[in-house]
Design an enzyme around this catalytic site. Structure first.
Site, PDB file in Angstrom:
ATOM      1  N   TYR A  38       0.857  -1.189   0.000  1.00  0.00           N
ATOM      2  CA  TYR A  38       0.000   0.000   0.000  1.00  0.00           C
ATOM      3  C   TYR A  38       0.891   1.237   0.000  1.00  0.00           C
ATOM      4  O   TYR A  38       1.830   1.326  -0.772  1.00  0.00           O
ATOM      5  CB  TYR A  38      -0.974  -0.061   1.191  1.00  0.00           C
ATOM      6  CG  TYR A  38      -2.146   0.869   1.038  1.00  0.00           C
ATOM      7  CD1 TYR A  38      -2.962   0.806  -0.089  1.00  0.00           C
ATOM      8  CD2 TYR A  38      -2.431   1.819   2.011  1.00  0.00           C
ATOM      9  CE1 TYR A  38      -4.039   1.669  -0.250  1.00  0.00           C
ATOM     10  CE2 TYR A  38      -3.510   2.682   1.868  1.00  0.00           C
ATOM     11  CZ  TYR A  38      -4.304   2.611   0.735  1.00  0.00           C
ATOM     12  OH  TYR A  38      -5.367   3.460   0.584  1.00  0.00           O
ATOM     13  N   LYS A  93     -20.683 -19.592  -9.686  1.00  0.00           N
ATOM     14  CA  LYS A  93     -19.973 -19.434 -10.959  1.00  0.00           C
ATOM     15  C   LYS A  93     -18.508 -19.097 -10.701  1.00  0.00           C
ATOM     16  O   LYS A  93     -17.600 -19.605 -11.366  1.00  0.00           O
ATOM     17  CB  LYS A  93     -20.633 -18.318 -11.768  1.00  0.00           C
ATOM     18  CG  LYS A  93     -20.282 -18.331 -13.235  1.00  0.00           C
ATOM     19  CD  LYS A  93     -21.145 -19.322 -13.993  1.00  0.00           C
ATOM     20  CE  LYS A  93     -20.988 -19.170 -15.475  1.00  0.00           C
ATOM     21  NZ  LYS A  93     -21.970 -19.945 -16.231  1.00  0.00           N
TER      22      LYS A  93
END
Length: 760
Positions: A38, A93
């Site tokens: 970060y 999915k």
């Protein structure tokens, strides 16, 4: 297989709710890691991507990330249940994408039903993804949404409800007409259902050669004709100039029925009016338009496919979308075009014609899946799908100019795909390649067993060896004919037959000469030659074969005994041992002794190590050996640790160049960093161990069997060490794959074995 409500709810609720999670792919345990992940380090890739947007593929997960996006207006068989209610399906999915093709997914549920709003939302979030899978959006809106997004975005956009069933069923159709002996341009196709899937199936069939005039489509009001005024622009394309209306009339003389509608609307009587060798794809789920049993009862010549997993020829979209996206992502495709879809169709159709791996047969409780009426579509658990479909799609993307990247080395690409899925086994691949380079004559005992005979067919077809079949000739012929095995032109020897009497007598005399001073008389020697193991080993001893593989239906000792009595050992101390290769994601490990020596002396342990090292080197691997026990470097003074210490000292004194050390506990053997910190004096240093020598048969046997059952590993063996000739023993009731692997090892052994005695 049916499920009940409570089971389904518990599956999704228990533990961590849902079915997917985000997993970090970079280190994060230190302050430095976090500052790179970060602020401030993350600014650097941001600046690079600002300068060159394509660098998002270099520095972010975009290149392997698909958005599964739905508004919940056509969820499975549930209809318009809303975006939130459809989320479990979208998560499912995502699970399938990851499990079958290692594609990462964010599922996005959009609470918008309008075409313009859906397009706007998906387009706005598209920079996140390398591809977009639209899901469960009702027709006809789904056509417009997909078409607009395909035009406005430069990443693949694919509505699986439209194209998935079309691709899988098209592959089934190509193979069905081949089995039926028909030509695609001649067949009459009746399509019951006129939704997104039905329309796209029909369009794809036409692109493959079906004539548009031969496609007869029915919706809920009957046949779609030019006389009707209620057809939308998508249905009009399939309107027939006909006065027929109901399915019963339209189906007469049809070559194919494609059902994408509702259950039990096709009767047995209707099937009986179809053309010869009719093709019935009844894909309504869970209740098909006609049951498999009724279709078969109506017409013995029918070829049936359903959407169910409990019958042959399941049309399952998981055969397509994971691998289609895999290929598209790997070349950074701008689209999934028609050529890519057709490439997937042809790849699936061809895969169904190839020899089915043993693990696929086992997964579906089948003895021998063979291309034909009951096997026209590959099975979802076939590990070859990713290496057949994804490359075909990627190649089509390149050829049609939608790929940003080019794949140059297709063999390496397939290896990379296997590595990605954890199914690449370099050692086995190398062993088989090496075996093919100089084929040897290998005798297979128990050739009258199906698995052995099937393995022989694989060995023959892959040019691994020149098989010689040893067994009951009549049984071999019966099994081969029943299962269409291409083996009957190979040499078959029935050692119990009258034809083999002369050879039995010849071999018995040789055995008698070897064993006459060890209590064996001529009659006993002749009787021994009725045993396939004695007969097969004698073939190798006399040079009539180069190697022997037995033990499929015998105890291990019953196969070793003939090898010892006829060929003997290859070392001065007459020591033998057993080794298993344990294939893991970290690479191969060699375990010994796992099959022969119960409580070995220190000298037997040392000799086992030398025999194992010699075998490991045959696979072009430098052995790094840990001799394990329950103590570390003298922490326990007696028992097996003492014998291991004495063996290590003997090896250090007499074989100083050998990388071996112990005694050590297993965690220190496998963890090089831990070992080098705790025991810096160890000869192994920080090297990764690949060979483990156990202090007793029980510990070695327990270890490899535990790993086999609890770990995601493949076991190859046992490999018999110390025998003078290339003779190997199978585990009883080995799988076909295990037999093939052991055959390849027997060939390599025959290539490298020197008929000389090793000084130990």
């Amino acid at each position: 297989m049916s499920t009940n409500k409570q089971d389904a709810l518990q599956y999704h609720e228990n533990g961590r709710p849902g079915k997917i999670e985000v997993v970090p792919t970079k280190p994060y345990s230190s302050q430095l890691d976090l500052s790179l992940a970060y602020s401030p380090g993350v600014a650097e890739p941001c600046k690079e991507i600002e300068l060159n947007p394509d660098d998002a593929y270099r520095y972010t997960a975009k290149g392997n990330l698909v958005g599964v996006i739905s508004n919940g207006t056509a969820v499975l068989g549930l209809g318009d249940i809303g975006a939130t209610a459809g989320k479990p399906v979208m998560e499912g999915k995502g699970l399938l994408f990851k499990v079958f093709a290692d594609v990462d997914v964010f599922d996005i549920e959009v609470d918008e039903k309008g075409i313009d709003d859906m397009v706007k939302v998906v387009k706005a979030i598209a920079p996140t993804f390398g591809g977009i899978n639209l899901e469960d959006i009702k027709a006809p809106e789904c056509f417009e949404i997909e078409t607009r997004l395909q035009k406005e975005l430069d990443i693949p956009v694919f509505h699986d409800d439209q194209h998935g069933t079309a691709i899988i069923s098209a592959a089934g159709l190509l193979n069905a007409i081949e089995v039926a002996g028909k030509k695609i341009e001649d067949i009459k196709v009746v399509v019951n259902g006129a939704g997104a899937s039905a329309i796209m199936c029909s369009r794809l069939y036409i692109s493959l050669g079906v004539k548009r005039k031969n496609v007869w489509m029915l919706d809920s009001k009957g046949l779609m004709t030019t006389h009707r005024t209620d057809l939308n622009k998508y249905k009009v394309d399939f309107a027939q100039d006909s006065k027929l209306s109901n399915l019963e009339d339209v189906i007469k003389g049809a070559d194919m029925f494609l059902g994408l509608s509702k259950g039990n609307i096709l009767s047995k009587e209707m099937v009986q009016t179809m053309a010869d060798n009719p093709i019935v794809f009844a894909l309504a789920n869970p209740i098909p338009e006609i049951s498999y049993e009724d279709a078969i009862a109506a017409r013995p010549d029918v070829i049936v496919a359903t959407g169910r997993s409990d019958y042959p020829n399941q049309v399952n979209n998981v055969l397509g979308f994971p691998f289609i996206f895999r290929g598209a992502l790997d070349v950074r495709a701008r689209a999934i075009n028609e050529e890519m879809k057709k490439a997937a169709v042809y790849a699936l159709a061809e895969l169904a014609k190839k020899e089915v791996p043993d693990q696929v047969n086992a997964a579906y409780k089948s003895q021998n899946l063979i291309f034909g009426k009951e096997y026209i579509i590959p099975k979802p658990l076939d590990p070859r799908l990713i290496t057949e479909v994804a490359p075909a799609v990627a190649k089509a993307a390149m050829e049609t100019g939608v790929a940003r990247l080019d794949i140059i080395d297709w063999d390496q690409y397939k290896i990379d795909l296997m590595k990605r899925m954890g199914i690449y086994n370099k050692l086995v691949r190398d062993i088989r390649t090496r075996a093919k380079s100089d084929k040897k004559r290998i005798v297979f005992s128990d050739a009258d067993s199906f698995k052995v005979l099937k393995a022989i067919e694989v060995v023959r077809s892959q040019n691994i060896a020149e098989p010689i079949l040893l067994g009951d000739k009549q049984k071999i012929e019966e099994i081969a004919n029943k299962n269409n095995l291409n083996v009957l032109d190979l040499q078959i020897i029935d050692n119990k037959s009258k034809k083999a009497a002369k050879k039995r007598a010849e071999y018995a005399e040789i055995l008698y000469q070897k064993r006459q001073r060890k209590g064996l008389n001529k009659e006993e020697a002749l009787y021994q030659m009725l045993d396939q193991n004695y007969f097969g080993v004698m073939m190798v001893e006399t040079g009539e074969a180069d190697g022997f593989l037995g033990g499929f239906s015998n105890k291990y000792a019953d196969t070793i005994r003939p090898a010892l009595q006829i060929s003997g050992t290859n070392n001065t101390l007459n020591h033998i041992a057993g080794m298993y290769i344990v294939m893991t994601k970290k690479g191969p490990f060699f375990f010994a002794d796992t099959t022969v020596n119960y409580e070995p002396s220190f000298r037997t342990l040392a000799d086992t190590t030398l025999l194992t090292v010699n075998e490991v080197k045959k696979f072009n691997i430098d052995p790094v050996v840990a001799m394990v026990s329950y103590s570390n470097f003298g922490s326990t003074r007696d028992g097996s640790p003492k014998r291991v210490r004495e063996a290590v000292k003997y090896l250090h004194d007499n074989y100083p160049s050998l990388l071996v050390d112990g005694e050590m506990q297993a965690n220190y053997a496998f963890n090089a960093e831990l070992r080098s910190k705790r025991f810096p004096f160890s000869k192994l240093g920080d090297k990764d161990v690949n060979t483990i020598i156990f202090p007793s048969l029980s510990s070695g046997n327990i270890a490899y069997k535990m790993m086999h059952e609890l770990g995601q590993v493949e076991i190859i063996g046992p490999i018999l060490l110390g025998i003078r000739k290339p003779i190997h023993v199978l585990q009883q009731q080995s799988s076909v794959r295990e037999i093939v692997d052991m055959a390849a090892i027997t060939v390599v052994d025959a290539q490298t074995k020197k008929d000389q005695i090793i000084e130990l």
